[in-house]
Design a protein around this motif. Structure first.
Motif, short mmCIF file in Angstrom:
data_model
loop_
_atom_site.label_atom_id
_atom_site.label_comp_id
_atom_site.label_asym_id
_atom_site.label_seq_id
_atom_site.Cartn_x
_atom_site.Cartn_y
_atom_site.Cartn_z
N CYS A 27 37.08 43.12 45.58
CA CYS A 27 36.59 42.92 44.22
C CYS A 27 36.14 41.46 44.09
CB CYS A 27 37.68 43.25 43.21
SG CYS A 27 37.15 42.99 41.51
N VAL A 28 34.87 41.30 43.77
CA VAL A 28 34.25 39.96 43.76
C VAL A 28 34.03 39.50 42.33
CG1 VAL A 28 32.06 38.81 44.31
CG2 VAL A 28 33.15 40.28 46.01
N ASP A 94 36.11 41.13 36.45
CA ASP A 94 35.66 42.30 37.20
C ASP A 94 34.14 42.44 37.19
OD1 ASP A 94 36.39 44.47 38.75
OD2 ASP A 94 37.12 45.70 37.09
N VAL A 180 32.85 48.80 42.72
CA VAL A 180 32.46 47.41 42.41
C VAL A 180 33.39 46.79 41.36
CG1 VAL A 180 30.52 45.95 41.65
CG2 VAL A 180 30.09 48.02 43.00
N THR A 181 33.94 47.63 40.49
CA THR A 181 34.80 47.14 39.39
C THR A 181 36.07 47.98 39.29
OG1 THR A 181 33.53 48.55 37.90
CG2 THR A 181 32.91 46.21 38.00
K LIG Z 1 33.84 42.91 40.77
#
Ligand SMILES: [K+]
Ligand SMILES: NC(=O)c1ccc[n+]([C@@H]2O[C@H](COP(=O)([O-])OP(=O)(O)OC[C@H]3O[C@@H](n4cnc5c(N)ncnc54)[C@H](O)[C@@H]3O)[C@@H](O)[C@H]2O)c1
Ligand SMILES: C[N+](C)(C)CC=O
Length: 486
Positions: A27-28, A94, A180-181
């Protein structure tokens, strides 16, 4: 920045669970590119635990008095509101959306949905149909175990908009967030347990598309509700069809915002800004084709450009920031590609179009306005899902209606005019599921939300959502003796 690493990847049967054999999910934080949490995609074992516990929990939950189910959802809404600050920070980390947005539009909207459907739970009654001495009565029953699959733009809101009507109607839900989130839905799962929901009623399993596909194809699942893109929607709908499952599909769009020359111009400019740059343009219902009538177009563009130049782009956790990054590097690159195509195909770039020079990390794109856009251009036909507004001209009403409808999508539409007779006349002819007159993108939970054509099937929110999470049992009651032919 707060630590957002969850205790484990999944929340199943009332607790956090992990299986490190699953493919890794990083998670970026989109504003910096830093990895803020490490998780794992669900293995077959995790998916099985989620399904088995959901089946068990649904039997218990579906047998409760509806008013008791409503009470649990109402408590969850209250807890979400108490923790709005923390949940909003998690949502911002997020997704990269500015905290000034997430404080009002994400967990808060989720709480609204839980509160609203809590109130409706006990109103889901059947009817009696008199037939002389005999009669029929109907019962609204839950579907059973339902699957929710989320997109990355509104992770908490999407989880709540699906869970609230599903649970109010007596179903259990397994929710798979976007890879992605992954963070927001886990907190909703914790809060529902704290509010008194049985273990297993709302499970969260992380994963890529294959985990979603495994859930959709399991025979124990009665329905799938997807928020995502049209191509994914087609795959999920097809997989659901082979098991004859119910679906709700909340998909993409390329919605028209039509501004007539008698409109309140400053409101129309505000609406165009909100309809294209809020959440850095990552909103399914965005009005990305802005049709402006000829007489006012030069003034409209002047005011739009000077106001867009004032946008505060920056660190999303700072309250002054109005525009944050896109969700991922891939999404940023996709949006920059569309901007290049717009230029190549001859649209006139009025402002933006670049990675902001002040942002040397993160996935930022400036709010971008193209004028002189024509219907055939790629940026007028495809969903970009970024801060890119296409302004098109028009002369008369019939022409703009035909052009607004000339798309495979039909999620939303907006009309700005002081002439209310015209507003209703135009709205009546637009092929869109969710429409606004003299505003845009306002989505209260009391109102149905959803699309027509390729943009979706079914509706979220409002009473209509309960119909999509329940089925009717019809019971014929005889009062006399039964005859037979032989
Ligand atoms: K993220
Ligand atoms: N109408 C709405 O309410 C709404 C709201 C937000 C976003 N969207 C749409 O979502 C899109 C952007 O989101 P995204 O990029 O996350 O969409 P996406 O379609 O790529 O992914 C959506 C979800 O589906 C999952 N998935 C992918 N393949 C699958 C499969 N074969 N089976 C089951 N699940 C699968 C993904 O893992 C993800 O959780 C845009 O098109 C946008 O318009 C619609
Ligand atoms: C429902 N809405 C418009 C808030 C988010 C969709 O992307």
């Amino acid at each position: 920045m707060r630590d957002v690493q969850p205790a484990a990847s999944h929340f199943v049967d009332g607790r956090y669970v992990e299986d490190v054999a699953g493919r890794s999910i990083e998670c970026v934080y989109p504003a910096s590119g830093a990895v803020v949490a490490r998780l794992h995609s669900a293995t077959a074992d995790i998916v099985e635990q989620a399904l088995a516990s959901a089946v068990r929990a649904q039997r218990e939950w579906g047998a409760l008095k509806p008013v008791v189910r409503g009470r649990v959802l109402r408590r969850a809404a209250d807890i979400i509101r108490e923790r709005n600050r923390e949940l909003s920070e998690i949502e911002t980390i997020d997704t990269g959306k500015p905290i000034q947005e997430t404080l009002v539009a994400d967990a808060a909207s989720g709480a609204d949905a839980l509160e609203y459907f809590a109130g409706l739970a006990a109103t889901m009654t059947g009817e009696t149909i008199p037939l002389g001495g005999d009669f029929v009565y109907t019962i609204r029953e839950p579907l059973g175990v339902v699957v929710g699959i989320g997109a990355w733009n509104y992770p908490t809101q999407i989880a709540c908009w699906k869970a609230a009507p599903a649970l109010a109607a007596g179903n259990a839900m397994i929710f798979k967030p976007s890879e992605v989130t992954p963070l927001g839905a886990l907190r909703l799962a914790e809060i529902l347990i704290e509010a008194g929901a049985p273990a297993g009623l709302f499970n969260v399993v992380q994963g890529y598309g294959d985990v979603g596909a495994a859930l959709v194809s399991d025979p124990r699942v009665a329905k799938v509700s997807l928020t995502g893109s049209v191509p994914t929607g087609k795959k999920v709908y097809a997989a659901a069809a082979s098991g004859m499952k119910h679906v709700t599909m909340e998909l993409g769009g390329k919605s028209p915002l039509i501004i007539f020359d008698d409109a309140d111009l400053d409101s129309a400019v505000s609406a165009a800004i909100n309809a294209n740059f809020y959440s850095s343009g990552q909103v399914c219902s965005n009005g990305t084709r802005v049709f402006v009538q000829d007489k006012i177009r030069p003034t409209f563009l002047d005011r739009l450009v000077s106001r867009t130049a004032n946008a505060v782009i920056g660190e999303p956790l700072e309250e002054a920031t109005q525009v944050g990054p896109l969700v991922s590097e891939a999404q940023r690159n996709k949006v920059l590609g569309y901007i290049e195509t717009g230029k190549t195909e001859g649209a006139r770039l009025l402002i933006g179009g670049r990675v902001p020079p002040s942002q040397n990390s993160g996935f930022y794109v400036e709010p971008t306005v193209f004028a002189d856009v024509t219907d055939e251009m790629t940026i007028a036909r495809e969903e970009i899902f970024g801060p890119v507004m296409a302004v098109l001209g028009f002369a008369d009403e019939a022409d703009v209606i035909a052009r607004a409808n000339a798309t495979e999508f039909g999620l939303a539409a907006g009309v700005f005019t002081a002439n209310l007779a015209r507003a209703h006349r135009v709205i009546g002819q637009l092929e869109a599921g969710t429409c606004w007159i003299n505003t845009y993108n306002v989505t209260p939970v009391e109102a149905p939300f959803g699309g027509v054509k390729q943009s979706g099937v079914g509706r979220e929110n409002s009473r209509a959502a309960l119909d999509h999470y329940s089925q009717i049992k019809s019971v014929y009651v005889a009062s006399g003796p039964v005859a037979a032919a032989y």
